[in-house]
Design a protein around this motif. Structure first.
Motif, PDB file in Angstrom:
ATOM      1  N   TYR A   1       0.837  -1.203   0.000  1.00  0.00           N
ATOM      2  CA  TYR A   1       0.000   0.000   0.000  1.00  0.00           C
ATOM      3  C   TYR A   1       0.871   1.251   0.000  1.00  0.00           C
ATOM      4  O   TYR A   1       0.573   2.220  -0.697  1.00  0.00           O
ATOM      5  CB  TYR A   1      -0.918  -0.022   1.227  1.00  0.00           C
ATOM      6  CG  TYR A   1      -2.228   0.701   1.016  1.00  0.00           C
ATOM      7  CD1 TYR A   1      -3.343   0.020   0.538  1.00  0.00           C
ATOM      8  CD2 TYR A   1      -2.355   2.055   1.289  1.00  0.00           C
ATOM      9  CE1 TYR A   1      -4.548   0.674   0.336  1.00  0.00           C
ATOM     10  CE2 TYR A   1      -3.551   2.711   1.088  1.00  0.00           C
ATOM     11  CZ  TYR A   1      -4.640   2.017   0.621  1.00  0.00           C
ATOM     12  OH  TYR A   1      -5.828   2.677   0.415  1.00  0.00           O
ATOM     13  N   ASN A   2       1.946   1.222   0.775  1.00  0.00           N
ATOM     14  CA  ASN A   2       2.828   2.390   0.795  1.00  0.00           C
ATOM     15  C   ASN A   2       3.630   2.510  -0.492  1.00  0.00           C
ATOM     16  O   ASN A   2       4.105   3.591  -0.834  1.00  0.00           O
ATOM     17  CB  ASN A   2       3.765   2.331   2.002  1.00  0.00           C
ATOM     18  CG  ASN A   2       3.955   3.692   2.639  1.00  0.00           C
ATOM     19  OD1 ASN A   2       3.068   4.539   2.601  1.00  0.00           O
ATOM     20  ND2 ASN A   2       5.117   3.916   3.217  1.00  0.00           N
TER      21      ASN A   2
ATOM     22  N   CYS B   1      11.306   7.532  -4.104  1.00  0.00           N
ATOM     23  CA  CYS B   1       9.919   7.849  -3.736  1.00  0.00           C
ATOM     24  C   CYS B   1       9.433   6.927  -2.616  1.00  0.00           C
ATOM     25  O   CYS B   1       8.702   7.358  -1.714  1.00  0.00           O
ATOM     26  CB  CYS B   1       9.001   7.713  -4.951  1.00  0.00           C
ATOM     27  SG  CYS B   1       9.227   9.005  -6.195  1.00  0.00           S
ATOM     28  N   LEU B   2       9.837   5.651  -2.672  1.00  0.00           N
ATOM     29  CA  LEU B   2       9.463   4.706  -1.617  1.00  0.00           C
ATOM     30  C   LEU B   2      10.072   5.129  -0.289  1.00  0.00           C
ATOM     31  O   LEU B   2       9.411   5.068   0.762  1.00  0.00           O
ATOM     32  CB  LEU B   2       9.930   3.300  -1.997  1.00  0.00           C
ATOM     33  CG  LEU B   2       9.526   2.171  -1.042  1.00  0.00           C
ATOM     34  CD1 LEU B   2       8.015   1.982  -1.048  1.00  0.00           C
ATOM     35  CD2 LEU B   2      10.227   0.864  -1.428  1.00  0.00           C
ATOM     36  N   LEU B   3      11.322   5.576  -0.329  1.00  0.00           N
ATOM     37  CA  LEU B   3      11.980   6.069   0.886  1.00  0.00           C
ATOM     38  C   LEU B   3      11.236   7.281   1.443  1.00  0.00           C
ATOM     39  O   LEU B   3      11.013   7.377   2.665  1.00  0.00           O
ATOM     40  CB  LEU B   3      13.435   6.430   0.572  1.00  0.00           C
ATOM     41  CG  LEU B   3      14.278   6.983   1.729  1.00  0.00           C
ATOM     42  CD1 LEU B   3      14.404   5.942   2.836  1.00  0.00           C
ATOM     43  CD2 LEU B   3      15.664   7.409   1.229  1.00  0.00           C
TER      44      LEU B   3
ATOM     45  N   TRP C   1       7.855   6.155   3.162  1.00  0.00           N
ATOM     46  CA  TRP C   1       8.024   5.599   4.508  1.00  0.00           C
ATOM     47  C   TRP C   1       8.497   6.652   5.500  1.00  0.00           C
ATOM     48  O   TRP C   1       8.145   6.601   6.688  1.00  0.00           O
ATOM     49  CB  TRP C   1       8.989   4.413   4.474  1.00  0.00           C
ATOM     50  CG  TRP C   1       8.329   3.169   3.956  1.00  0.00           C
ATOM     51  CD1 TRP C   1       8.518   2.572   2.746  1.00  0.00           C
ATOM     52  CD2 TRP C   1       7.351   2.373   4.638  1.00  0.00           C
ATOM     53  NE1 TRP C   1       7.717   1.462   2.624  1.00  0.00           N
ATOM     54  CE2 TRP C   1       6.998   1.309   3.771  1.00  0.00           C
ATOM     55  CE3 TRP C   1       6.740   2.450   5.889  1.00  0.00           C
ATOM     56  CZ2 TRP C   1       6.054   0.347   4.125  1.00  0.00           C
ATOM     57  CZ3 TRP C   1       5.806   1.489   6.247  1.00  0.00           C
ATOM     58  CH2 TRP C   1       5.474   0.450   5.370  1.00  0.00           C
ATOM     59  N   ALA C   2       9.285   7.617   5.023  1.00  0.00           N
ATOM     60  CA  ALA C   2       9.736   8.696   5.908  1.00  0.00           C
ATOM     61  C   ALA C   2       8.559   9.571   6.336  1.00  0.00           C
ATOM     62  O   ALA C   2       8.442   9.944   7.511  1.00  0.00           O
ATOM     63  CB  ALA C   2      10.799   9.545   5.198  1.00  0.00           C
TER      64      ALA C   2
ATOM     65  N   LEU D   1      11.849   1.250  13.487  1.00  0.00           N
ATOM     66  CA  LEU D   1      12.271  -0.096  13.091  1.00  0.00           C
ATOM     67  C   LEU D   1      11.263  -0.742  12.151  1.00  0.00           C
ATOM     68  O   LEU D   1      11.634  -1.382  11.157  1.00  0.00           O
ATOM     69  CB  LEU D   1      12.461  -0.965  14.341  1.00  0.00           C
ATOM     70  CG  LEU D   1      13.730  -0.718  15.165  1.00  0.00           C
ATOM     71  CD1 LEU D   1      13.704  -1.548  16.429  1.00  0.00           C
ATOM     72  CD2 LEU D   1      14.979  -1.050  14.340  1.00  0.00           C
ATOM     73  N   ILE D   2       9.973  -0.573  12.467  1.00  0.00           N
ATOM     74  CA  ILE D   2       8.930  -1.135  11.600  1.00  0.00           C
ATOM     75  C   ILE D   2       9.019  -0.521  10.204  1.00  0.00           C
ATOM     76  O   ILE D   2       8.937  -1.227   9.187  1.00  0.00           O
ATOM     77  CB  ILE D   2       7.539  -0.894  12.209  1.00  0.00           C
ATOM     78  CG1 ILE D   2       7.377  -1.677  13.514  1.00  0.00           C
ATOM     79  CG2 ILE D   2       6.442  -1.300  11.223  1.00  0.00           C
ATOM     80  CD1 ILE D   2       6.103  -1.355  14.270  1.00  0.00           C
TER      81      ILE D   2
END
Length: 566
Positions: free
Chosen positions: A59-60, A130-132, A135-136, A391-392
């Motif tokens: 999803y992310n 973009c994925l980084l 999540w950030a 961590l997650i």
């Protein structure tokens, strides 16, 4: 839309009230709630944890794709509005010329997709960044758990309504928008008889409410013990139902515009073919007399007419093409946006809306992972929430790199089809069955009376006891019977396919079945597996299941305190 609305009323609303009430009453996360109902049901909480984690992974990634399109929207013209030229500056890139600019930008410029899931390809660095970022951003919004999530949701929940309203006003002014809206609300008997349609509708209900992920139970545990959870469930259900219909109306108004454009282009191409072949004056053939002119030409010169190739122009076909999954946001909508004036502005607004919707959904997923992990004592309790949340996010980011490979879209479709459908249905069934027949519906009614002042009415009683569990069981059984005899297939983008730009349908390789078992089977089997484990443990300790039930039930008293009478 019809299956969704039916399941919304008979499945979504009852389960929403149940999760609100049980979480608020027992003051625990999903793992703690089901362990309190009966120790053997701890597997329900573990399954919800695993599903929340797996769904959050892909999803992310979709949010990362949204960010990529958002960053590319600050251009005039939009990069997916026209095909790129070859080095000779005359001809267009062949793959784009044979498909469309939006298809080419999505499949080649964004995903750089391979022609098979067997061909993994390399990591696409632009998607990795973009994925980084995705999540950030999620980490920043959930860094302190419920404390920061509650503040961020004010923006992520309200902004989409503003954007949807703007799009609706604009969409209704476009040619063909009404055709799309009529198509949305017209029943399709064939689809209604398909079990997969009902499973997809059920999954959409779960996603729209964030049901069975465990997050709602955790959130409701923060409520006051006398909060009116029934009122909350009804209000949220009405708002959710309205939002679903409202957003679908907006989307199909745009889809109707796009389909009408394609239909007009198709008809114009057929008219041009007939006009050039028989040297008719320009404008002599129109959409109204085209079939009559076809018949006349076929009668007067059948040999020449036989050499002509006409496209099949059907508005319903264009309306149904590409309206599922990623095709909706990244192909259908982006194409419609390119045909609007000031297209970069519409594109920016659209992807801001998608970002907010996706981010708000991820809040519940993170809560459904974070709190149960702490409850399982997998992570030391002395560790601060900031570290655990970090961590997650880091672990999830590393695993999700598989979705930014060149074959990442195939992996994401695999996870979407199996990790977020059947397991959610199984969790929901066990949640409702456990409360009604193990915790006890009479005790649950007394708990609700204690919290809100009155017992649930006949609607809640009927849906909890019979209707909702029966619907979920029937959908699961019919889906299983239909799917077990079918081979697993996936859609491939292959420029060498003879029918390109139509997508090619391929059978999944054999090793994919192991992945399906891992992402769907393992989480689902956690529930019966933990029951077997507890049964064996009870035999070894010479304790029977009935004593476990008595001890667990005696922990919950009517006055809101936790006691153990054994």
């Amino acid at each position: 839309m019809i299956p969704f609305l039916i399941l919304l009323v008979l499945e979504g609303i009852p389960l929403l009230h149940l999760e609100f009430a049980i979480g608020q009453r027992l003051r625990k996360c999903s793992l703690g709630v089901w362990s309190a109902v009966h120790p053997s049901l701890k597997g329900v909480g573990i399954t919800a944890l695993l599903v929340s984690f797996l769904v959050g992974l892909y999803y992310n990634t979709i949010i990362a794709w949204v960010m990529w399109y958002f960053f590319n929207s600050f251009q005039e013209p939009l990069p997916w509005s026209s095909c790129p030229l070859l080095p000779n500056k005359i001809d267009y890139v062949d793959e784009c010329a044979r498909s469309s600019p939006v298809d080419y930008f999505w499949y080649r410029k964004t995903l750089n997709i391979t022609t098979s899931i067997n061909d993994s390809g390399t990591v696409q660095w632009w998607l990795l960044l973009c994925l980084l970022c995705a999540w950030a951003v999620l980490y920043v919004c959930t860094i302190r758990g419920i404390e920061t999530t509650g503040k961020a949701v004010y923006v992520t929940s309200t902004l989409p309504y503003v954007v949807l309203t703007i799009f609706l006003i604009r969409g209704l002014t476009l040619k063909g928008s009404v055709s799309g809206i009529v198509y949305l609300f017209t029943p399709n008997v064939t689809e209604l008889a398909n079990p997969s349609t009902w499973l997809d509708a059920g999954a959409q209900v779960f996603y729209s409410f964030s049901l069975a992920f465990g997050g709602l139970i955790s959130f409701s545990s923060y409520n006051s013990i006398h909060n009116n959870c029934e009122k909350d469930a009804v209000i949220i259900s009405v708002i959710n139902g309205f939002t679903s219909v409202y957003s679908a109306t907006v989307i199909y108004s745009i889809i109707g515009f796009r389909a009408t454009q394609r239909y007009d282009d198709c008809v114009s191409q057929n008219i041009l073919t007939l006009t050039n072949a028989f040297d008719f004056p320009e404008g002599n053939i129109t959409e109204g007399n085209f079939e009559a002119m076809q018949a006349w030409c076929n009668m007067t010169n059948p040999d020449m007419f036989a050499t002509l190739t006409f496209q099949t122009c059907n508005l319903d076909t264009f309306l149904s093409a590409g309206v599922e999954g990623t095709g909706l946001a990244f192909i259908v909508f982006t194409e419609a946006i390119t045909k609007m004036p000031v297209s970069p502005l519409w594109s920016i607004l659209f992807f801001i809306m998608l970002f907010c919707l996706g981010l708000s959904s991820m809040f519940g997923n993170m809560e459904g992972v974070l709190v149960p992990l702490q409850e399982l004592n997998v992570i030391p309790k002395k560790w601060p929430k900031e570290l655990v949340t970090g961590l997650i996010c880091v672990v999830s980011f590393l695993i999700a790199i598989i979705f930014v490979l060149r074959s990442g879209n195939y992996w994401l479709a695999l996870f979407d089809n199996f990790a977020g459908s059947i397991p959610l249905l199984i969790i929901a069934f066990f949640e409702m069955f456990s409360v009604v027949y193990i915790y006890g519906i009479d005790r649950f009614n007394d708990d609700i009376k204690f919290m809100i002042g009155h017992k649930p009415n006949i609607f809640w009683q009927a849906t909890w006891r019979f209707i909702s569990p029966l619907i979920m069981l029937v959908i699961f059984l019919f889906y299983f019977v239909v799917k077990v005899s079918q081979k697993l297939e996936y859609i491939v983008w292959n420029p060498n396919y003879e029918l390109f730009p139509k997508s090619e349908v391929e059978n999944y390789p054999g090793w994919v079945y192991a992945i399906v078992v891992l992402v769907a089977g393992v989480p689902s089997l956690m529930i019966p597996g933990f029951m077997v484990f507890k049964a064996i443990q009870s035999c070894v300790m010479k304790q029977d299941d009935r004593q476990d039930l008595v001890n667990a039930v005696s922990e919950i008293s009517i006055n809101g305190e936790l006691k153990n009478k054994s």
